[in-house]
Design an enzyme around this catalytic site. Structure first.
Site, short mmCIF file in Angstrom:
data_model
loop_
_atom_site.label_atom_id
_atom_site.label_comp_id
_atom_site.label_asym_id
_atom_site.label_seq_id
_atom_site.Cartn_x
_atom_site.Cartn_y
_atom_site.Cartn_z
N ARG A 23 -12.99 -18.48 -23.47
CA ARG A 23 -13.40 -16.92 -23.25
C ARG A 23 -12.23 -16.41 -22.44
NH1 ARG A 23 -18.44 -17.77 -20.07
NH2 ARG A 23 -17.38 -19.60 -19.60
N GLU A 28 -11.87 -18.15 -8.11
CA GLU A 28 -12.16 -17.50 -6.76
C GLU A 28 -11.10 -17.20 -5.96
OE1 GLU A 28 -14.48 -20.29 -4.10
OE2 GLU A 28 -16.21 -19.88 -5.25
N GLN A 46 -10.60 -4.48 4.42
CA GLN A 46 -10.15 -3.48 3.65
C GLN A 46 -9.34 -4.33 2.32
OE1 GLN A 46 -8.61 0.14 5.28
NE2 GLN A 46 -6.85 0.04 3.94
N ASP A 47 -9.35 -3.65 1.19
CA ASP A 47 -8.37 -3.99 0.30
C ASP A 47 -7.53 -2.92 -0.16
OD1 ASP A 47 -9.43 -6.52 -0.05
OD2 ASP A 47 -10.44 -6.18 -2.04
N ASN A 48 -6.20 -3.00 -0.32
CA ASN A 48 -5.18 -2.34 -0.46
C ASN A 48 -4.58 -2.41 -1.86
OD1 ASN A 48 -5.62 -0.73 1.90
ND2 ASN A 48 -4.10 -2.02 2.94
N ARG A 58 9.18 -2.70 -1.14
CA ARG A 58 8.41 -2.21 -0.23
C ARG A 58 8.49 -3.06 1.01
NH1 ARG A 58 4.42 1.48 -2.40
NH2 ARG A 58 4.59 1.56 -4.67
N LYS A 71 -2.61 -10.22 6.30
CA LYS A 71 -2.76 -9.91 4.84
C LYS A 71 -2.69 -11.01 3.92
CE LYS A 71 0.52 -5.64 5.67
NZ LYS A 71 1.56 -5.24 5.33
N HIS A 118 6.07 -7.80 6.60
CA HIS A 118 5.84 -8.03 5.20
C HIS A 118 6.37 -7.06 4.17
CE1 HIS A 118 3.35 -7.96 1.45
NE2 HIS A 118 3.53 -9.12 1.59
N TYR A 131 -3.86 -6.52 -1.58
CA TYR A 131 -3.80 -7.36 -0.52
C TYR A 131 -4.88 -6.77 0.43
CZ TYR A 131 -0.91 -3.51 1.54
OH TYR A 131 -0.69 -2.24 1.76
N LYS A 168 11.14 6.73 3.82
CA LYS A 168 10.52 6.21 5.03
C LYS A 168 11.14 4.91 5.37
CE LYS A 168 6.17 4.95 6.40
NZ LYS A 168 4.68 5.14 6.18
#
Length: 182
Positions: A23, A28, A46-48, A58, A71, A118, A131, A168
């Site tokens: 399948r 996990e 939080q997830d980004n 980046r 992170k 990072h 992340y 930036k």
């Protein structure tokens, strides 16, 4: 899951145990109990997610105390070179960086603890990066270091004519000019 230590203390690569059959596969991506049992007591809140095209760099980003972020970085689609720079002045690896290829295929994750800058470069045509963070974004605590800092001399594995960096990120200070510590 397998937890692989790097030469920088507290910076680890996590490879999930993958269960495959006709399948597809299952794994996990995060298990709080296993993280805590292995000395990673983070409480992610939080997830980004980002989407970028080839050549995008980046970073290098961080937040200073008391809003520093840990992170847990992974790739949902594509391939990146993920980079962490140790900014903990009391660390024997202060100012050193570590990089690892994370991809949708290898399913590896990088656990970036507090006290690190990072960033990542996109090696595939496109990449989706997810992340988890243990602290909310706090604009006043946001800091960074230029991606092309000569002291750090990071090889982003992207040719100079392909590099795409935000305005930036182009005005971030050099490593020699940072005035914050962990």
């Amino acid at each position: 899951m397998t937890i692989e230590k790097t030469f920088i203390q507290d910076l680890v690569i996590i490879t999930p145990r993958i269960f495959e059959d006709s399948r597809g596969y299952f794994f996990e991506a995060y298990n709080q109990t296993q993280f805590h049992e292995n000395g990673m007591p983070y409480q992610f809140i939080q997830d980004n997610q980002s989407f970028s095209k080839r050549g995008v760099i980046r970073g290098l980003h961080l937040q200073i105390n008391p809003f520093a972020q840990a992170k847990l970085v992974r790739v949902l689609e594509g391939e990146i070179l993920d980079v962490a720079v140790d900014l903990r002045k009391k660390s024997s690896t202060y100012g050193q960086h570590f990089s690892v290829v994370l991809s949708a295929d290898n399913k590896k994750q990088l656990m970036v603890p507090h006290g690190f800058a990072h960033g990542f470069s996109v090696l595939s045509e496109t990449a989706s990066v997810l992340y988890k963070v243990d602290q909310l974004y706090h604009k006043e605590s946001e800091r960074g270091i230029r991606y092309d800092d000569p002291t750090l001399a990071i090889d982003w594995q992207v040719s100079p004519d392909e590099v795409i960096v935000s305005e930036k990120d182009l005005v971030l200070p050099s490593f020699e000019d940072i005035d914050w510590e962990f």
